[in-house]
Motif scaffolding. Structure first.
Motif, short mmCIF file in Angstrom:
data_model
loop_
_atom_site.label_atom_id
_atom_site.label_comp_id
_atom_site.label_asym_id
_atom_site.label_seq_id
_atom_site.Cartn_x
_atom_site.Cartn_y
_atom_site.Cartn_z
N ALA A 1 0.83 -1.21 0.00
CA ALA A 1 0.00 0.00 0.00
C ALA A 1 0.86 1.25 0.00
CB ALA A 1 -0.93 -0.01 1.21
N ALA A 2 2.00 1.19 0.68
CA ALA A 2 2.90 2.33 0.71
C ALA A 2 3.41 2.66 -0.68
CB ALA A 2 4.07 2.04 1.65
N PHE A 3 3.79 1.63 -1.45
CA PHE A 3 4.30 1.86 -2.80
C PHE A 3 3.19 2.35 -3.73
CE2 PHE A 3 8.10 0.09 -1.25
CZ PHE A 3 9.09 0.22 -2.20
N VAL A 4 2.00 1.81 -3.59
CA VAL A 4 0.87 2.27 -4.40
C VAL A 4 0.60 3.74 -4.12
CG1 VAL A 4 -1.61 2.03 -4.80
CG2 VAL A 4 -0.17 -0.01 -4.63
N THR A 5 0.62 4.12 -2.85
CA THR A 5 0.38 5.51 -2.47
C THR A 5 1.48 6.42 -2.99
OG1 THR A 5 -0.80 4.81 -0.48
CG2 THR A 5 0.02 7.07 -0.52
N ALA A 6 2.73 5.98 -2.87
CA ALA A 6 3.85 6.80 -3.33
C ALA A 6 3.78 7.07 -4.83
CB ALA A 6 5.17 6.13 -2.99
N GLN A 7 3.14 6.19 -5.55
CA GLN A 7 3.01 6.35 -7.00
C GLN A 7 1.89 7.32 -7.37
OE1 GLN A 7 2.12 2.69 -9.19
NE2 GLN A 7 3.96 2.98 -10.40
N ASP A 8 1.06 7.67 -6.40
CA ASP A 8 -0.11 8.52 -6.65
C ASP A 8 0.28 9.99 -6.45
OD1 ASP A 8 -2.52 9.78 -6.86
OD2 ASP A 8 -3.53 8.63 -5.29
N ARG A 9 0.68 10.64 -7.54
CA ARG A 9 1.14 12.02 -7.46
C ARG A 9 0.03 13.00 -7.13
NH1 ARG A 9 4.85 14.41 -10.05
NH2 ARG A 9 4.26 16.00 -8.53
N ALA A 10 -1.22 12.56 -7.20
CA ALA A 10 -2.32 13.47 -6.91
C ALA A 10 -2.43 13.76 -5.42
CB ALA A 10 -3.63 12.89 -7.42
N ARG A 11 -1.82 12.89 -4.58
CA ARG A 11 -1.98 13.12 -3.14
C ARG A 11 -0.71 12.90 -2.32
NH1 ARG A 11 -3.87 8.15 -0.35
NH2 ARG A 11 -3.64 6.39 -1.77
N ALA A 12 0.27 12.23 -2.87
CA ALA A 12 1.45 11.89 -2.07
C ALA A 12 2.67 12.70 -2.52
CB ALA A 12 1.76 10.40 -2.18
N VAL A 13 3.48 13.10 -1.55
CA VAL A 13 4.79 13.68 -1.84
C VAL A 13 5.84 12.68 -1.35
CG1 VAL A 13 6.32 15.66 -1.57
CG2 VAL A 13 3.86 16.01 -1.78
N LYS A 14 6.19 12.73 -0.08
CA LYS A 14 7.14 11.74 0.43
C LYS A 14 6.41 10.75 1.32
CE LYS A 14 10.77 11.27 -0.21
NZ LYS A 14 11.39 10.32 -1.19
N VAL A 15 6.52 9.48 0.95
CA VAL A 15 5.90 8.39 1.71
C VAL A 15 6.99 7.67 2.48
CG1 VAL A 15 4.64 6.21 1.56
CG2 VAL A 15 4.02 8.12 0.06
N HIS A 16 6.77 7.49 3.78
CA HIS A 16 7.72 6.80 4.64
C HIS A 16 7.18 5.46 5.11
CE1 HIS A 16 10.51 10.26 6.20
NE2 HIS A 16 10.94 9.71 5.09
N ILE A 17 8.10 4.52 5.26
CA ILE A 17 7.80 3.28 5.96
C ILE A 17 8.43 3.38 7.33
CG2 ILE A 17 8.10 0.78 5.98
CD1 ILE A 17 8.18 0.93 2.90
N ARG A 18 7.63 3.17 8.36
CA ARG A 18 8.12 3.32 9.73
C ARG A 18 8.41 1.96 10.35
NH1 ARG A 18 6.13 7.16 14.68
NH2 ARG A 18 7.63 6.36 16.20
N PHE A 19 9.67 1.74 10.67
CA PHE A 19 10.07 0.49 11.30
C PHE A 19 10.06 0.61 12.82
CE2 PHE A 19 11.59 0.15 7.01
CZ PHE A 19 11.40 -1.19 6.70
N GLY A 20 10.21 1.83 13.34
CA GLY A 20 10.08 2.04 14.77
C GLY A 20 11.35 1.98 15.57
N GLY A 21 12.52 1.93 14.91
CA GLY A 21 13.78 1.86 15.64
C GLY A 21 14.05 3.09 16.47
#
Length: 347
Positions: free
Chosen positions: A327-347
């Motif tokens: 879902a993160a990659f799908v969202t990152a590909q959507d230029r209509a709403r996403a700029v920088k998409v992060h994956i949070r691992f929590g370290g």
């Protein structure tokens, strides 16, 4: 403890798997990754199975924009301690080729770049719970700096290097075409370098709104207002410097049309063979400048984020757990709403 890793096995084939988790050796640190940003190159690997002639030929852990906290320290490491917030420089030049010898390490002939499929075996990336790296690759931040912000050091370094290709921006009129993460950060860098005006163009209102928060003095949706920049092209052009961040032919043409004679076009966006209006480029004596990755700008980017010179918060539009990487990659590909998409691992 399991070391989860987001691994690409082929086109549209992301898997959350277990990666090796070695203890740090001499001169190394183990970093508990907090945040990793999805870059355009990650999207190309996922959507196309490669970038240009570079193909994914074995499973590869993606990710080269990441930061976290030092979890353990190997022998001989000085200046880093447990719990320190760090961003990891993905560049690993060989230090001995002719370009490294010339001080152009970012053009290293043997560059190993984290999360890259350039060589076989591939250089495994940072989308994982923990990664062990050479300590000298870590840029240190203040203890209270948000690791999500620290993870933006790499894309900001790209923009700082792009700005370094141009002449002094102080008092200049600047055009940025493309309001993705790099375009927004280029706008921020231009303002930080003293640009009098920064005009940002795109075809999406959501990304232009982010560019405004990053320092753009004017934004233009060229899909809705195709003639909005006509005044900038009058009298042979009124723009001093353009940062072209889209690699779209119409945007390149617009930049050349709006640049004044002896203006500078810094080509940040990357594409294949692209037509250019050479007649205007030549007649106006425009300097067409390429820009590739970064060098010492990585440390400079970390400093600018750490001291608040550039606030990267506006570009951070989405955050996902590793389990939701698809879902993160799908969202990152959507230029209509996403700029920088992060994956949070929590370290």
């Amino acid at each position: 403890m399991t070391n989860r890793a987001i691994t690409l096995h082929g086109r549209h084939d992301l898997r959350l798997e277990t990666a090796p988790d070695p203890a740090p050796g001499p001169g190394e640190v183990r970093v508990a990754v907090s945040h990793g940003g999805i870059c355009g190159s990650d999207l190309h690997y996922w959507a196309d199975g490669g970038i240009g002639t570079i193909r994914v030929r074995e499973p590869i852990i993606l990710g080269h924009e990441f930061a976290g906290r030092v979890e353990s320290v190997g022998d001989g490491v000085e200046g880093l301690a447990l719990g320190d917030v760090v961003a990891v420089n993905p560049s690993q030049p060989c230090g001995s080729c002719r370009f490294c010898d010339e001080g152009l390490a970012h053009h290293c002939l043997n560059m190993r770049f984290t999360g890259s499929a350039m060589f076989l075996p591939h250089e495994q990336g940072g989308f994982r719970d923990r990664i062990t790296v050479a300590a000298h690759r870590c840029a240190q931040f203040s203890p209270d700096t948000d690791p999500a912000h620290a993870a933006c050091a790499e894309p900001l370094a790209v923009c700082l290097h792009a700005a370094a290709q141009a002449s002094d921006l102080a008092g200049k009129r600047v055009l940025v075409t493309g309001a993705g993460p790099i375009g927004a950060l280029c706008a921020a860098v231009a303002r930080a370098r003293g640009a009098a005006e920064v005009i940002v163009t795109d075809v999406q209102d959501a990304t232009l709104a982010v560019a405004s928060r990053m320092g753009a003095t004017r934004t233009v949706n060229v899909a809705r207002e195709p003639s909005a920049l006509d005044a900038e092209a009058e009298e042979k052009g009124r723009i001093d410097v353009a940062f072209e961040c889209s690699a779209a032919v119409p945007a390149i043409e617009t930049a050349i049309r709006c640049l004044r004679p002896r203006g500078q076009l810094v080509q940040v966006g990357v594409a294949g063979t692209t037509p250019l209006p050479l007649n205007m480029l030549v007649a106006k004596e425009i300097a067409f400048l390429g820009t590739h990755r970064f060098g010492p700008e990585f440390v400079e980017a970390a400093r600018m984020i750490d001291d608040g010179t550039i606030d990267v918060a506006p570009i951070l539009t989405h955050e996902f757990a590793p389990e939701d990487c698809e879902a993160a990659f799908v969202t990152a590909q959507d230029r209509a709403r996403a700029v920088k998409v992060h994956i949070r691992f929590g370290g």
